[in-house]
Motif scaffolding. Structure first.
Motif, PDB file in Angstrom:
ATOM      1  N   LYS A 374       0.858  -1.180   0.000  1.00  0.00           N
ATOM      2  CA  LYS A 374       0.000   0.000   0.000  1.00  0.00           C
ATOM      3  C   LYS A 374       0.901   1.240   0.000  1.00  0.00           C
ATOM      4  CE  LYS A 374      -0.538   0.021   5.048  1.00  0.00           C
ATOM      5  NZ  LYS A 374       0.344  -1.136   5.270  1.00  0.00           N
ATOM      6  N   PRO A 375       0.385   2.370  -0.427  1.00  0.00           N
ATOM      7  CA  PRO A 375       1.222   3.587  -0.478  1.00  0.00           C
ATOM      8  C   PRO A 375       1.815   3.911   0.887  1.00  0.00           C
ATOM      9  CG  PRO A 375      -0.836   3.919  -1.669  1.00  0.00           C
ATOM     10  CD  PRO A 375      -0.966   2.606  -0.961  1.00  0.00           C
ATOM     11  N   GLY A 376       3.073   4.290   0.890  1.00  0.00           N
ATOM     12  CA  GLY A 376       3.772   4.648   2.121  1.00  0.00           C
ATOM     13  C   GLY A 376       4.563   3.528   2.751  1.00  0.00           C
ATOM     14  N   ASP A 377       4.352   2.291   2.336  1.00  0.00           N
ATOM     15  CA  ASP A 377       5.142   1.179   2.876  1.00  0.00           C
ATOM     16  C   ASP A 377       6.607   1.376   2.522  1.00  0.00           C
ATOM     17  OD1 ASP A 377       2.981  -0.031   3.983  1.00  0.00           O
ATOM     18  OD2 ASP A 377       2.702  -1.515   2.388  1.00  0.00           O
ATOM     19  N   ARG A 378       7.453   1.131   3.530  1.00  0.00           N
ATOM     20  CA  ARG A 378       8.900   1.230   3.290  1.00  0.00           C
ATOM     21  C   ARG A 378       9.452  -0.153   2.981  1.00  0.00           C
ATOM     22  NH1 ARG A 378      11.766   4.325   8.073  1.00  0.00           N
ATOM     23  NH2 ARG A 378      10.576   2.806   9.298  1.00  0.00           N
ATOM     24  N   VAL A 379      10.107  -0.272   1.836  1.00  0.00           N
ATOM     25  CA  VAL A 379      10.637  -1.560   1.387  1.00  0.00           C
ATOM     26  C   VAL A 379      12.153  -1.472   1.316  1.00  0.00           C
ATOM     27  CG1 VAL A 379       8.566  -2.131   0.091  1.00  0.00           C
ATOM     28  CG2 VAL A 379      10.398  -0.896  -1.045  1.00  0.00           C
ATOM     29  N   VAL A 380      12.787  -2.634   1.493  1.00  0.00           N
ATOM     30  CA  VAL A 380      14.246  -2.731   1.433  1.00  0.00           C
ATOM     31  C   VAL A 380      14.665  -2.772  -0.035  1.00  0.00           C
ATOM     32  CG1 VAL A 380      16.263  -4.092   2.060  1.00  0.00           C
ATOM     33  CG2 VAL A 380      14.306  -3.935   3.624  1.00  0.00           C
ATOM     34  N   VAL A 381      15.577  -1.894  -0.412  1.00  0.00           N
ATOM     35  CA  VAL A 381      16.048  -1.838  -1.798  1.00  0.00           C
ATOM     36  C   VAL A 381      17.519  -2.218  -1.917  1.00  0.00           C
ATOM     37  CG1 VAL A 381      14.338  -0.133  -2.500  1.00  0.00           C
ATOM     38  CG2 VAL A 381      16.537   0.637  -1.577  1.00  0.00           C
ATOM     39  N   SER A 382      18.176  -2.457  -0.771  1.00  0.00           N
ATOM     40  CA  SER A 382      19.576  -2.870  -0.800  1.00  0.00           C
ATOM     41  C   SER A 382      19.890  -3.613   0.488  1.00  0.00           C
ATOM     42  CB  SER A 382      20.498  -1.650  -0.935  1.00  0.00           C
ATOM     43  OG  SER A 382      21.853  -2.016  -0.869  1.00  0.00           O
ATOM     44  N   GLY A 383      20.573  -4.780   0.359  1.00  0.00           N
ATOM     45  CA  GLY A 383      20.953  -5.568   1.521  1.00  0.00           C
ATOM     46  C   GLY A 383      20.041  -6.732   1.803  1.00  0.00           C
ATOM     47  N   GLN A 384      19.200  -7.157   0.832  1.00  0.00           N
ATOM     48  CA  GLN A 384      18.260  -8.243   1.080  1.00  0.00           C
ATOM     49  C   GLN A 384      18.934  -9.590   1.271  1.00  0.00           C
ATOM     50  OE1 GLN A 384      18.119  -5.992  -1.422  1.00  0.00           O
ATOM     51  NE2 GLN A 384      16.031  -5.685  -2.173  1.00  0.00           N
ATOM     52  N   LEU A 385      20.155  -9.776   0.762  1.00  0.00           N
ATOM     53  CA  LEU A 385      20.794 -11.090   0.819  1.00  0.00           C
ATOM     54  C   LEU A 385      21.033 -11.561   2.254  1.00  0.00           C
ATOM     55  CD1 LEU A 385      23.372 -10.805  -2.094  1.00  0.00           C
ATOM     56  CD2 LEU A 385      21.140 -11.927  -2.105  1.00  0.00           C
ATOM     57  N   LYS A 386      21.186 -10.655   3.198  1.00  0.00           N
ATOM     58  CA  LYS A 386      21.468 -11.022   4.579  1.00  0.00           C
ATOM     59  C   LYS A 386      20.221 -11.067   5.447  1.00  0.00           C
ATOM     60  CE  LYS A 386      26.102  -8.935   4.439  1.00  0.00           C
ATOM     61  NZ  LYS A 386      27.009  -7.947   5.068  1.00  0.00           N
TER      62      LYS A 386
END
Length: 410
Positions: A374-386
């Protein structure tokens, strides 16, 4: 010699008792072992083994508890990650296809008649104008025939004028005038035929364009239809491509499209749809489309592979996230969403939760999200491998990852 016939007695263990003449405990004899002593020794051994086992078990239990306490009190620090918000924006829409670039005018220059090559007034790869001479074949015979026909034509004209004067004075019949008129017409027709043969042996460029590699040399004898050189008009190209039949209602003449070729990564060329095949292929269920592309800078070449994007009306109010936020797996697409949680000691802690999503089109390093966010959700865009579901994270100061504009090529 006397025999001892006295009765012998046996011990409790079944052995004969000592004789009267041998005293108990004499030299060479061990005292008998009592059963009570053996039992005491066995009990003491069992007690010692039990104490050792209990000690070993206690040590292992203590070590396991110490290890558990160590890991319980020494949690790893939060993983640094880069975050981005899911935002609403207007997304451009395209119909994508694979196409081929084709020259709007391209021919293989060939002679109409056979002959020996006298002159080649061009160089391979030269740019020529329409009407420029390319090859001169031997036309000496035709030139001689033309001279003879001109002389015959002059004589026929004089005879015709003379008989016209005689006809006006009624000195000759009209049939003589008609005969010489027919003779003059026949000679003029032969002259035109000879001129046509001479023109065929001087091969000219049919239109403006760029020549290819020359295939003949001076002195060669060429036959009719033999390849001399290719001529291509590069100022305008066609883009031929196909789309599924479902896209047919969304196509129209004059519709804009963007063309990208591998030699020019990141550069889009504008084109316009000029022809739509009225029939859908019964074999592929696809419709053929042709677009016209202005190529006056000569950047593109016929035969190149082309990535085609037909421009559609943009779609407003579309939820998107950066392309690097999507975790593509065989089990489906997902993202890590960062949320705040309370720790047992009452502090706020940022943790991530894996959320499955349904993605749509991709454009400008962003991906359309149709379900799952939904709008405003903060998602991880770097570092997902760990990361794992429920892992603690911290916001990194490093910039967000951005896909490169051009991919490295071997």
């Amino acid at each position: 010699m006397t025999l001892d016939n006295s009765p012998k007695t046996e011990t409790s263990f079944g052995h004969p008792a000592a004789s009267v003449g041998h005293a108990a405990g004499g030299p060479g004899e061990r005292p008998p072992v009592r059963r009570g002593a053996l039992a005491v020794r066995l009990i003491i051994t069992l007690i010692i083994l039990g104490l050792l086992g209990a000690g070993l078990y206690g040590f292992n239990a203590f070590r396991a508890k110490a290890i558990a306490d160590f890991f319980a009190n020494n949690k790893p620090p939060p993983t640094p990650v880069a975050l981005a918000e899911a935002t609403m924006q207007t997304v451009p829409k395209y119909l994508t296809a694979i196409g081929t670039l084709v020259a709007s005018r391209q021919v293989t220059v060939a002679p109409e008649v056979a002959g020996r090559v006298l002159q080649i007034p061009f160089e391979s790869g030269a740019t020529v104008k329409a009407g420029d001479p390319l090859v001169q074949l031997n036309d000496a015979t035709e030139q001689a025939d033309q001279l003879a026909q001109r002389a015959q034509a002059r004589l026929a004209e004089l005879n015709l004028d003379r008989y016209r004067d005689l006809r006006r004075s009624q000195a000759t019949p009209q049939s003589n005038v008609d005969q010489y008129q027919a003779q003059l017409d026949e000679i003029n027709a032969n002259m035109k035929r000879t001129q046509a043969l001479i023109a065929q042996k001087l091969i000219r460029a049919p239109f403006d364009g760029q020549l290819g590699i020359r295939q003949i040399n001076v002195g060669d004898y060429v036959t009719a239809g033999a390849t001399i050189v290719t001529l291509t008009d590069l100022a305008q190209l066609y883009v031929n491509f196909t789309l599924p039949e479902q896209a047919f209602p969304r196509l129209s003449i004059g519709q804009k499209l963007l063309v990208n070729a591998d030699p020019f990564p990141g550069r889009d060329f504008d084109a316009t749809i000029t022809t739509i095949e009225p029939q859908v292929s019964a074999d592929t269920r696809a419709v053929k489309v042709q677009a016209t592309l202005d190529n006056r800078d000569r950047a593109l070449r016929p035969g190149m592979f082309a990535n085609v994007r037909v421009v559609l009306p943009p779609q407003p109010n579309t939820l998107t996230v950066p392309e690097t936020a999507i975790d593509y797996t065989v089990y489906g697409d997902s993202v890590f969403v960062a949320v705040n949680q309370k720790t047992p000691d009452g502090k706020d802690q940022l943790v991530v939760q894996r959320s499955p999503v349904k993605v749509g089109d991709r454009t400008q390093n962003r991906v359309e999200i149709r379900e799952g966010l939904k709008p405003g959700d903060r998602v991880v865009v770097s570092g997902q491998l760990k990361l794992a579901n429920g892992a603690a994270v911290s916001v990194s100061d490093s910039p967000t990852l951005v896909p490169p504009a051009t991919l490295p090529q071997n």
